[in-house]
Scaffold this motif. Sequence first.
Motif, PDB file in Angstrom:
ATOM      1  N   LEU A 211       0.826  -1.203   0.000  1.00 17.67           N
ATOM      2  CA  LEU A 211       0.000   0.000   0.000  1.00 17.67           C
ATOM      3  C   LEU A 211       0.863   1.257   0.000  1.00 17.67           C
ATOM      4  CD1 LEU A 211      -2.779  -1.057   2.555  1.00 17.67           C
ATOM      5  CD2 LEU A 211      -2.858  -1.167   0.051  1.00 17.67           C
ATOM      6  N   ARG A 212       1.982   1.212   0.688  1.00 18.76           N
ATOM      7  CA  ARG A 212       2.891   2.361   0.703  1.00 18.76           C
ATOM      8  C   ARG A 212       3.495   2.617  -0.672  1.00 18.76           C
ATOM      9  NH1 ARG A 212       8.238   3.335   0.732  1.00 18.76           N
ATOM     10  NH2 ARG A 212       8.802   1.134   0.825  1.00 18.76           N
ATOM     11  N   VAL A 213       4.023   1.583  -1.294  1.00 18.21           N
ATOM     12  CA  VAL A 213       4.673   1.745  -2.600  1.00 18.21           C
ATOM     13  C   VAL A 213       3.672   2.227  -3.642  1.00 18.21           C
ATOM     14  CG1 VAL A 213       5.904   0.537  -4.450  1.00 18.21           C
ATOM     15  CG2 VAL A 213       6.457   0.047  -2.059  1.00 18.21           C
ATOM     16  N   ALA A 214       2.462   1.687  -3.618  1.00 16.21           N
ATOM     17  CA  ALA A 214       1.436   2.116  -4.576  1.00 16.21           C
ATOM     18  C   ALA A 214       1.079   3.582  -4.403  1.00 16.21           C
ATOM     19  CB  ALA A 214       0.189   1.247  -4.424  1.00 16.21           C
ATOM     20  N   ALA A 215       1.246   4.118  -3.183  1.00 19.74           N
ATOM     21  CA  ALA A 215       0.949   5.528  -2.916  1.00 19.74           C
ATOM     22  C   ALA A 215       2.166   6.424  -3.145  1.00 19.74           C
ATOM     23  CB  ALA A 215       0.464   5.692  -1.475  1.00 19.74           C
ATOM     24  N   TRP A 216       3.300   5.834  -3.611  1.00 18.90           N
ATOM     25  CA  TRP A 216       4.541   6.580  -3.866  1.00 18.90           C
ATOM     26  C   TRP A 216       5.081   7.221  -2.599  1.00 18.90           C
ATOM     27  CZ3 TRP A 216       2.932   9.819  -8.807  1.00 18.90           C
ATOM     28  CH2 TRP A 216       2.614   8.936  -9.850  1.00 18.90           C
ATOM     29  N   ARG A 217       4.835   6.598  -1.479  1.00 18.10           N
ATOM     30  CA  ARG A 217       5.197   7.159  -0.177  1.00 18.10           C
ATOM     31  C   ARG A 217       6.626   6.731   0.195  1.00 18.10           C
ATOM     32  NH1 ARG A 217       6.235   9.967   3.947  1.00 18.10           N
ATOM     33  NH2 ARG A 217       4.630  10.363   5.493  1.00 18.10           N
ATOM     34  N   VAL A 300       4.026  -6.411  -4.353  1.00 18.00           N
ATOM     35  CA  VAL A 300       2.975  -6.933  -5.236  1.00 18.00           C
ATOM     36  C   VAL A 300       1.664  -6.373  -4.722  1.00 18.00           C
ATOM     37  CG1 VAL A 300       1.796  -8.966  -6.129  1.00 18.00           C
ATOM     38  CG2 VAL A 300       4.272  -9.026  -5.740  1.00 18.00           C
ATOM     39  N   HIS A 301       1.038  -5.512  -5.523  1.00 18.42           N
ATOM     40  CA  HIS A 301      -0.162  -4.803  -5.116  1.00 18.42           C
ATOM     41  C   HIS A 301      -1.408  -5.563  -5.528  1.00 18.42           C
ATOM     42  CE1 HIS A 301      -3.151  -1.415  -5.194  1.00 18.42           C
ATOM     43  NE2 HIS A 301      -2.524  -1.126  -4.070  1.00 18.42           N
ATOM     44  N   HIS A 302      -2.474  -5.448  -4.734  1.00 19.23           N
ATOM     45  CA  HIS A 302      -3.670  -6.242  -4.990  1.00 19.23           C
ATOM     46  C   HIS A 302      -4.415  -5.804  -6.253  1.00 19.23           C
ATOM     47  CE1 HIS A 302      -6.757  -3.294  -3.459  1.00 19.23           C
ATOM     48  NE2 HIS A 302      -5.701  -2.820  -2.852  1.00 19.23           N
ATOM     49  N   GLU A 303      -4.157  -4.599  -6.766  1.00 21.94           N
ATOM     50  CA  GLU A 303      -4.772  -4.146  -8.008  1.00 21.94           C
ATOM     51  C   GLU A 303      -3.750  -3.978  -9.128  1.00 21.94           C
ATOM     52  OE1 GLU A 303      -8.569  -1.582  -6.253  1.00 21.94           O
ATOM     53  OE2 GLU A 303      -6.820  -0.535  -7.059  1.00 21.94           O
ATOM     54  N   GLU A 304      -2.592  -3.466  -8.797  1.00 23.28           N
ATOM     55  CA  GLU A 304      -1.609  -3.128  -9.827  1.00 23.28           C
ATOM     56  C   GLU A 304      -0.617  -4.231 -10.129  1.00 23.28           C
ATOM     57  OE1 GLU A 304       0.145   0.712  -9.656  1.00 23.28           O
ATOM     58  OE2 GLU A 304      -1.467   1.544  -8.457  1.00 23.28           O
ATOM     59  N   GLY A 305      -0.584  -5.283  -9.333  1.00 26.02           N
ATOM     60  CA  GLY A 305       0.384  -6.349  -9.557  1.00 26.02           C
ATOM     61  C   GLY A 305       1.756  -5.956  -9.048  1.00 26.02           C
ATOM     62  N   ARG A 357      -1.628   4.510 -14.242  1.00 22.47           N
ATOM     63  CA  ARG A 357      -2.105   3.581 -13.217  1.00 22.47           C
ATOM     64  C   ARG A 357      -3.079   2.582 -13.820  1.00 22.47           C
ATOM     65  NH1 ARG A 357      -2.214   4.164  -7.541  1.00 22.47           N
ATOM     66  NH2 ARG A 357      -3.739   2.843  -6.499  1.00 22.47           N
ATOM     67  N   ARG A 358      -2.894   1.334 -13.526  1.00 27.12           N
ATOM     68  CA  ARG A 358      -3.767   0.297 -14.038  1.00 27.12           C
ATOM     69  C   ARG A 358      -5.155   0.411 -13.440  1.00 27.12           C
ATOM     70  NH1 ARG A 358       0.332  -4.743 -13.122  1.00 27.12           N
ATOM     71  NH2 ARG A 358       1.823  -4.247 -14.756  1.00 27.12           N
ATOM     72  N   ARG A 359      -6.144   0.240 -14.237  1.00 31.77           N
ATOM     73  CA  ARG A 359      -7.509   0.241 -13.718  1.00 31.77           C
ATOM     74  C   ARG A 359      -7.833  -1.121 -13.103  1.00 31.77           C
ATOM     75  NH1 ARG A 359      -7.806   2.897 -18.656  1.00 31.77           N
ATOM     76  NH2 ARG A 359      -8.515   5.067 -18.529  1.00 31.77           N
ATOM     77  N   ALA A 360      -8.611  -1.077 -12.049  1.00 38.42           N
ATOM     78  CA  ALA A 360      -8.942  -2.327 -11.355  1.00 38.42           C
ATOM     79  C   ALA A 360      -9.660  -3.282 -12.260  1.00 38.42           C
ATOM     80  CB  ALA A 360      -9.789  -2.018 -10.124  1.00 38.42           C
TER      81      ALA A 360
END
Length: 362
Positions: A211-217, A300-305, A357-360
């Motif tokens: 979740l952190r990486v997907a938010a670019w945090r 590995v993100h639950h939406e973006e892989g 960003r990949r769409r769900a």
Amino acid sequence: MAALSDVPGAVVDDAGLRHVGSPVAEQRRLASGSALAPLGERRVITVSGEDRRSWLDSLSSQALTHLAPGVSTELLILDPQGRVEHAASVVDDGETTWLIVDATDAEALASWLTRMRFRLRVEVRDRSDEVSVVGGTRAAVAALRTVAPVWVDPWPDVAPGGWAYARVEPHPGVDRDWAEAIVDAVELDRLIAAAVAGEVAFAGREAVEALRVAAWRPRVGVDADERLLPHEMDWLRTAVHLSKGCYRGQETVAKVHNLGHPPRRVVALQLDGSDSVLPVRGDVVRAGDTVIGAVTSVAVHHEEGPIALALVKRTAPEGVPLVVDTADGAIAAAAETIVPADAGATAAVPRLPRLGRRRAAE
């Protein structure tokens, strides 16, 4: 007394809980507020005394002298050349300032702060043996019995005195709901016992990091090296006050932001997951045969892989296919710009829609 290893499905290492069997499902539960994450990779330092806020203000990148009780922020400690040495999440309760830090940085930061006290009315204590940190949504951690105000992550909002380099709208962290609560040993034992009994859902570090990486945090214990400038990670948003008084490294921060450009810039990578190979921190990123940077964070993100953050040269080409070299072979990657090449003196440009960003639904 129950231990984390007694939680059904738990995989535990020296840093704490990695996962409880399904990091992808754990991400969804964390994001929805139906799970909590014991953050074994986080530690707590307290600073008490009448001079604590003005003292921390003078040492750090953040304006803290008038920090109100319960208000969340973060600070960076820079070296004389403006490079990031330490980072901390900050909240004050009116008598004590609480610093939540990465475990790998806690001892060094506490030691440095102690050496910098001189004759001021401040006391620095490493409280890591007394308290623990639990993360989750604001609603999820609100139910905990805490020993300090809950720290609410300000990312990606631009704090007073801050600056945003990323131009995409909406920012991928705009819906990020993340908070960290400081609890004592009794409360942590209660939570673990409830998780063992199936009354509380836990999520592990892999879910938190995704979740952190997907938010670019950015996170200092993972994304920083000995050369990192805060500009390179878009960290001026939340951790730097550009118009506060002098502090160590302030001259470099101002010069890079006002007159120059950061020498490197962070990008978000969408990784080819067809071979189930993931890079690790430090793996080289190439554009053709040219090395342009290195990976800092992977998840590995639950939406973006499979996704990653990487620091690349400022002059690295944009819009071209990239390759990440791993011990198990090369991985194709597509980069999305976070900090643009012209960040700094020419940063005030129009924002653009986010397309990468990949769409769900895909």
